[in-house]
Design an enzyme around this catalytic site. Sequence first.
Site, PDB file in Angstrom:
ATOM      1  N   HIS A 146       0.650  -1.210  -0.139  1.00 47.08           N
ATOM      2  CA  HIS A 146       0.044   0.102   0.043  1.00 47.08           C
ATOM      3  C   HIS A 146       0.721   1.419  -0.195  1.00 47.08           C
ATOM      4  CE1 HIS A 146       0.726  -0.487   4.511  1.00 47.08           C
ATOM      5  NE2 HIS A 146       0.649   0.920   4.352  1.00 47.08           N
ATOM      6  N   ASP A 177       0.519  -7.643   1.135  1.00 47.81           N
ATOM      7  CA  ASP A 177       0.865  -6.330   1.551  1.00 47.81           C
ATOM      8  C   ASP A 177       2.502  -6.154   1.346  1.00 47.81           C
ATOM      9  OD1 ASP A 177       0.500  -3.773   1.868  1.00 47.81           O
ATOM     10  OD2 ASP A 177      -0.356  -3.856   3.658  1.00 47.81           O
ATOM     11  N   SER A 255       4.786   2.161   8.117  1.00 51.07           N
ATOM     12  CA  SER A 255       4.343   1.018   7.321  1.00 51.07           C
ATOM     13  C   SER A 255       5.865   0.743   6.591  1.00 51.07           C
ATOM     14  CB  SER A 255       3.237   1.501   6.195  1.00 51.07           C
ATOM     15  OG  SER A 255       2.255   1.745   6.961  1.00 51.07           O
TER      16      SER A 255
END
Length: 540
Positions: A146, A177, A255
């Site tokens: 993402h 992911d 992230s």
Amino acid sequence: MCNHTKLKRKRGRPAATPPETTVLDSSNAANSQTTTESDVELVNSNPPPSSSQHRRGRSRNNPTPEIPAARVSPISVHPGSNGSVSPLVESDCDVARVVPSMDSVVKVFCVHTEPNFSLPWQRKRQYSSSSSGFVIKGRRVLTNAHSVEHYTQVKLKKRGSDTKYLATVLAIGTECDIALLTVDDDEFWKGVSPVEFGDLPALQDAVTVVGYPIGGDTISVTSGVVSRIEILSYVHGSTELLGLQIDAAINSGNSGGPAFDDKGICVGIAFQSLKHEDAENIGYVIPTPVIRHFIQDYEKNGKYTGFPLFWGERARERKTPIGGRKGGKNSPKKVSCQLFWLHAVPFRHGERIGFSYLVSQKYTGDSAEMKVLRNSKSLKLKILLGTHSRLVPAHNEGRPPSYYIVAGLVFTTVSVPYLRSEYGKDYGFEAPVKLLDKLLYEMPQSVDEQIVVVSQVLVAEINIGYEEIANTQVLAFNGQPVKNLKSLASMVESCNDEYLKFDLEFQQILVLQTKAAKEATLDILATHCIPSAMSDDLKT
């Protein structure tokens, strides 16, 4: 206006020290969703020590107790396997803790240009984001999928450097992911040591999350422990895979950053967190078994092919299995989406885990032996594992949406991004019931089956009376079932009948004159500045 009162001080009594205040950021309360981007920063403070009170008069002549000096152990330096130096800090309990290498952690800058699923012939305004990543062997960098979704440009910056290096995206694993990057500039790889992967940690093992979250420009380090290991919902990929729950803070920008154990070995990738008014410091990490599966899949096939099967809460609600193709007695059956009523299986000592964990260890195209109980008999079957297929896809894997326009009727396919674009994040409550029923329970009967809908009607004289039709499924065209959008476009373009007849849901029928409809299409496209009547994938 604040009024300040001056306090008089009594003789022999020291002034009382006002207590310190622990401030908790009011933004801690957020929606009860697991999201890939967190914007909550929690301020933790230790309670101030209570102030001592003295009696009036002379204090007692008590001897001051001696405070034993803490034993300070020297810092020993041990060379790593790659020549790097890792200091070991020893404590009183003789437990060594390795400081992880920070130079392998990079900051990821990405420019995104998302497709517009409601207006599929154009894209949305571009925007920028920053996240984290880290270097692995083979001159490659890992980050979250993402973080580079719908990318147009990706740049990397090393710690302590102002230079941004242009990166190339090698593979994107939407389900897990994870994304794999590389940099062609040799200067980027100088002085950078790759991260080593470890095994799956145990409960209560210490973890350290390193990255570049919001709140500053320099590298950030947060620590915690592993609090849970189970099959988690991966929000970005709409799948369920093995994951770690930790109590270290994971904020927006973390992230893609690595999570190290107390020996400086990477045990996962930070990727999402839970924000709820009754929960604090709940973060999630992609563990090394999922990471290794992604990397080995790319090295084996030259691209990411995905996990063979996925079973989520939605899939468990369907008990009827989908059969594979017919074959001989010893020939493997190809299973693309075999669903079962699943239970937990033994995992490690004292732990159990969902059966889907065992399946996720396989690769697409692998064969597997399976025991099936049928008619009170136990049968052994050899099956060929394939990727999971959904009638309503959870994502478009970076591809632009397909569309076809005739006489102002905009036809497109239904997907989760399309529903989110049309009805917002609460599409599960706002979208039509029939579309949600297909999303949750319907499975494709063939590989290329799609749900085709009239997305909207671009108002013109040719379509007067049909202006209010929106998000309605197309069932048939001139008596022929509509299998997918490409077949519909092909039938309309090659139609020589006098009329175009579309059978829609709810027993609606849409009829247009063929010649007038095709002539009006060009004027409608020019009015709305649409470059083509169909997307590029339908032209081939």
